[in-house]
Design a protein around this motif. Sequence first.
Motif, mmCIF file in Angstrom:
data_model
loop_
_atom_site.group_PDB
_atom_site.id
_atom_site.type_symbol
_atom_site.label_atom_id
_atom_site.label_comp_id
_atom_site.label_asym_id
_atom_site.label_seq_id
_atom_site.Cartn_x
_atom_site.Cartn_y
_atom_site.Cartn_z
ATOM 1 N N MET A 20 4.604 -3.768 -5.790
ATOM 2 C CA MET A 20 3.219 -4.368 -4.330
ATOM 3 C C MET A 20 1.905 -3.678 -4.928
ATOM 4 O O MET A 20 2.052 -2.617 -5.570
ATOM 5 C CB MET A 20 4.297 -3.264 -3.714
ATOM 6 N N VAL A 21 0.982 -4.067 -3.851
ATOM 7 C CA VAL A 21 -0.038 -3.849 -4.010
ATOM 8 C C VAL A 21 -0.210 -3.777 -2.862
ATOM 9 O O VAL A 21 -0.480 -3.672 -1.500
ATOM 10 C CB VAL A 21 -1.589 -4.839 -4.800
ATOM 11 N N VAL A 22 -1.464 -1.762 -3.016
ATOM 12 C CA VAL A 22 -1.433 -1.482 -1.886
ATOM 13 C C VAL A 22 -3.069 -0.527 -2.022
ATOM 14 O O VAL A 22 -2.923 -0.190 -2.728
ATOM 15 C CB VAL A 22 -0.859 0.219 -1.562
ATOM 16 N N GLY A 23 -3.962 -0.807 -0.516
ATOM 17 C CA GLY A 23 -5.071 -0.672 -0.413
ATOM 18 C C GLY A 23 -5.170 0.611 0.444
ATOM 19 O O GLY A 23 -3.672 0.990 1.701
ATOM 20 N N GLY A 46 -10.195 1.002 0.338
ATOM 21 C CA GLY A 46 -9.386 0.771 -0.872
ATOM 22 C C GLY A 46 -8.846 -1.160 -0.037
ATOM 23 O O GLY A 46 -8.863 -1.562 -0.984
ATOM 24 N N THR A 47 -8.866 -1.357 0.964
ATOM 25 C CA THR A 47 -8.381 -2.115 1.190
ATOM 26 C C THR A 47 -8.822 -3.265 0.723
ATOM 27 O O THR A 47 -7.734 -4.463 0.131
ATOM 28 C CB THR A 47 -8.500 -2.392 2.770
ATOM 29 N N PRO A 48 -10.065 -3.947 0.960
ATOM 30 C CA PRO A 48 -11.144 -5.192 0.552
ATOM 31 C C PRO A 48 -10.350 -5.925 -1.226
ATOM 32 O O PRO A 48 -9.865 -6.538 -1.927
ATOM 33 C CB PRO A 48 -11.883 -5.296 0.161
ATOM 34 N N ALA A 49 -10.669 -4.405 -2.059
ATOM 35 C CA ALA A 49 -10.572 -4.410 -3.407
ATOM 36 C C ALA A 49 -8.659 -4.235 -3.442
ATOM 37 O O ALA A 49 -8.485 -5.119 -4.465
ATOM 38 C CB ALA A 49 -10.835 -3.440 -3.926
ATOM 39 N N ALA A 50 -8.025 -4.157 -2.882
ATOM 40 C CA ALA A 50 -6.321 -4.767 -2.879
ATOM 41 C C ALA A 50 -6.040 -6.179 -3.006
ATOM 42 O O ALA A 50 -5.550 -6.557 -3.338
ATOM 43 C CB ALA A 50 -5.787 -3.642 -1.902
ATOM 44 N N ILE A 51 -6.978 -6.480 -1.523
ATOM 45 C CA ILE A 51 -6.563 -8.193 -1.554
ATOM 46 C C ILE A 51 -7.109 -8.492 -3.306
ATOM 47 O O ILE A 51 -6.407 -9.325 -3.540
ATOM 48 C CB ILE A 51 -7.167 -8.079 -0.478
ATOM 49 N N GLY A 52 -7.743 -8.635 -3.609
ATOM 50 C CA GLY A 52 -8.374 -8.648 -4.454
ATOM 51 C C GLY A 52 -7.647 -8.878 -6.018
ATOM 52 O O GLY A 52 -7.373 -9.233 -6.162
ATOM 53 N N PRO A 70 2.584 -9.106 -5.138
ATOM 54 C CA PRO A 70 2.271 -9.172 -3.299
ATOM 55 C C PRO A 70 1.345 -8.237 -2.798
ATOM 56 O O PRO A 70 1.079 -6.722 -3.005
ATOM 57 C CB PRO A 70 3.371 -9.224 -2.687
ATOM 58 N N TYR A 71 0.420 -8.133 -1.582
ATOM 59 C CA TYR A 71 0.203 -7.251 -0.826
ATOM 60 C C TYR A 71 0.412 -6.816 0.334
ATOM 61 O O TYR A 71 1.162 -7.376 0.454
ATOM 62 C CB TYR A 71 -1.383 -7.636 -0.228
ATOM 63 N N SER A 72 0.033 -5.710 0.518
ATOM 64 C CA SER A 72 1.142 -5.062 1.604
ATOM 65 C C SER A 72 0.174 -3.874 2.385
ATOM 66 O O SER A 72 -0.187 -3.489 1.370
ATOM 67 C CB SER A 72 2.131 -4.610 1.196
ATOM 68 N N GLU A 73 0.635 -3.601 3.269
ATOM 69 C CA GLU A 73 -0.094 -2.281 3.746
ATOM 70 C C GLU A 73 0.908 -1.368 3.474
ATOM 71 O O GLU A 73 2.509 -1.225 3.388
ATOM 72 C CB GLU A 73 -0.110 -2.322 5.716
ATOM 73 N N ALA A 74 1.126 -0.013 2.904
ATOM 74 C CA ALA A 74 2.059 1.162 2.565
ATOM 75 C C ALA A 74 1.656 2.215 3.724
ATOM 76 O O ALA A 74 2.761 3.342 3.490
ATOM 77 C CB ALA A 74 2.292 1.815 1.304
ATOM 78 N N ARG A 119 7.249 -0.144 -6.935
ATOM 79 C CA ARG A 119 6.594 0.000 -7.827
ATOM 80 C C ARG A 119 5.682 -0.172 -7.597
ATOM 81 O O ARG A 119 5.530 -1.283 -7.195
ATOM 82 C CB ARG A 119 6.973 -0.523 -9.651
ATOM 83 N N LEU A 120 4.414 0.689 -7.191
ATOM 84 C CA LEU A 120 3.239 0.893 -6.689
ATOM 85 C C LEU A 120 1.775 0.339 -7.270
ATOM 86 O O LEU A 120 1.508 1.380 -8.232
ATOM 87 C CB LEU A 120 2.584 1.754 -5.462
ATOM 88 N N ILE A 121 1.162 -0.378 -6.971
ATOM 89 C CA ILE A 121 -0.310 -0.190 -7.533
ATOM 90 C C ILE A 121 -1.255 0.047 -6.817
ATOM 91 O O ILE A 121 -1.084 -0.255 -5.525
ATOM 92 C CB ILE A 121 -0.873 -1.278 -7.770
ATOM 93 N N VAL A 122 -1.783 0.951 -6.121
ATOM 94 C CA VAL A 122 -2.933 1.745 -5.146
ATOM 95 C C VAL A 122 -3.596 1.673 -5.301
ATOM 96 O O VAL A 122 -4.326 2.474 -6.493
ATOM 97 C CB VAL A 122 -2.242 3.556 -4.603
ATOM 98 N N VAL A 123 -4.625 1.159 -4.802
ATOM 99 C CA VAL A 123 -5.945 0.835 -4.926
ATOM 100 C C VAL A 123 -7.257 1.176 -3.840
ATOM 101 O O VAL A 123 -7.050 1.741 -2.776
ATOM 102 C CB VAL A 123 -6.731 -0.375 -4.594
ATOM 103 N N ASP A 124 -8.249 2.455 -4.579
ATOM 104 C CA ASP A 124 -9.171 3.461 -3.340
ATOM 105 C C ASP A 124 -10.195 2.749 -4.353
ATOM 106 O O ASP A 124 -10.313 1.816 -5.410
ATOM 107 C CB ASP A 124 -8.555 4.215 -3.471
#
Length: 476
Positions: free
Chosen positions: A288-291, A296-302, A310-314, A352-357
């Motif tokens: 999962m990709v989390v912003g 961090g949200t637009p870069a996480a969506i990208g 998949p992108y998700s709010e977490a 397993r999270l990918i966290v984008v900031d």
Amino acid sequence: MSIWIDDDSPHDECGVVGIVAPGRDIARLAFFALHALQHRGQESAGIAVADDGHVLVQRDLGLVGAVFDEASLRSLGGHSAIGHVRYSTTGSNKWENAQPVTRNRGDGLVALGHNGNLTNTDDLRRIVADDPQPLQATTDSEIIAALLARTPGSLFDAVAANIHLLVGAFSAVALSSDELIAFRDAHGVRPLVIGALDGGYCVASETCALDQIGAKLVREVRPGEVIRLTADGIESRQALAPAVSRMCVFEHIYFARPDSLLDGRNVWEQRRAMGIELAGEAPVDADMVVGLPDSGTPAAIGYAFASGIPYSEAVVRNRYVGRSFIQPDQELRKNGVKLKFNPLREIIDGKRLIVVDDSIVRGTTTQQVVAMLREAGAAEVHMRISSPPISWPCFYGIDMPSRQELIASSHSIEQVAAMTGATSLAHLSLDGLERAIGSPANRFCRACFTGEYAIPVPDSTTKLRFEDLTAGASSQ
Ligand code: SF4
């Protein structure tokens, strides 16, 4: 006592607006334009209006909506207005430092709102030292107002005559009873755009403020340009030879509102493109990709789009955290990020999270975020940062800690990953950032990544240096 209870992000600087529109409710227009710029500064807000040979000012500590009410807006009538929201990058958070600042020009007040930081304020203070009006504030902005106040002639002429004395970053607006002037440093470090609205013209730090008041973007104020706004149009002088463009790249990464246009391009799209670049440069297998909301949200969506993960709010963000006069207790302060974010345990558990900031400054926020996500059950936390490591402080209007406090100045990426508890850590490269923004990297200031300062930096760099000077003066 006030404290900043949310994080150790680099903090926004200031926002400015200027409007000439005779017959319109000028203070209300300024209020709503400032409201759109609130993200650029939450410590104080102010509006100055020009009316019948007078300049009236109202300013105070607090958010725009707290400083002004219906009655105060009704009392601020006029044909022109300037407004300001402030986060202190020079000088402390006290009433005297709220803007617009004012000085007496002899024929009335001049009011000034400034976004940026000057780097030669000690020299400028010496120039105005013999001024019969003592400096009230402890900011570089009041010194600009003092220079304008001591120069005879029109305000347009006064700005054009003094702009070459100013070294550093400035996008500023100045108001007298019959003139509204906007001006920008030769490198164009901070944004400033011109808009046309029904019955007049305006300038603002960002296009989102133009949208808010129904103005149409005309163009940017050019680096080194001084403009006079009237109800009928714009008068322009190229007072400084434009230097190599050094627009702050952090405006694109974090500071500007995502619905604004910078250099004609939408900021949200640029941030999404940063995520796409980051996914190409630093892929990792995850669920999962989390912003980290919101920056961090637009870069996480990208990142999610480019990786196919998949992108998700977490985490849910408490949007009402910010400047607070309520001191959290010791236990709450130790983990301030919990005041801002609450994890969605049901979504996170076992993943397993990918966290984008957008950035890492001291590393304390990242450490707390990683711990929070692990406590919520995350199996892995891969931090992906949509900017290069910040290793150098900013002298051009962004509040950042000293070099010693910047974690990337003394630790490798692997060391930072270990210190923050992240499973892995990667930053977007400068080349990737350049591709995402869509302009050559040498058009931007990137000094906090590279240490290459295009504009001279001051000898004395502490935020409260003028408080020290004031204390010295008063003890004599
Ligand atoms: S040093 Fe960094 S934050 Fe400061 S103006 Fe340059 S790019 Fe922006």
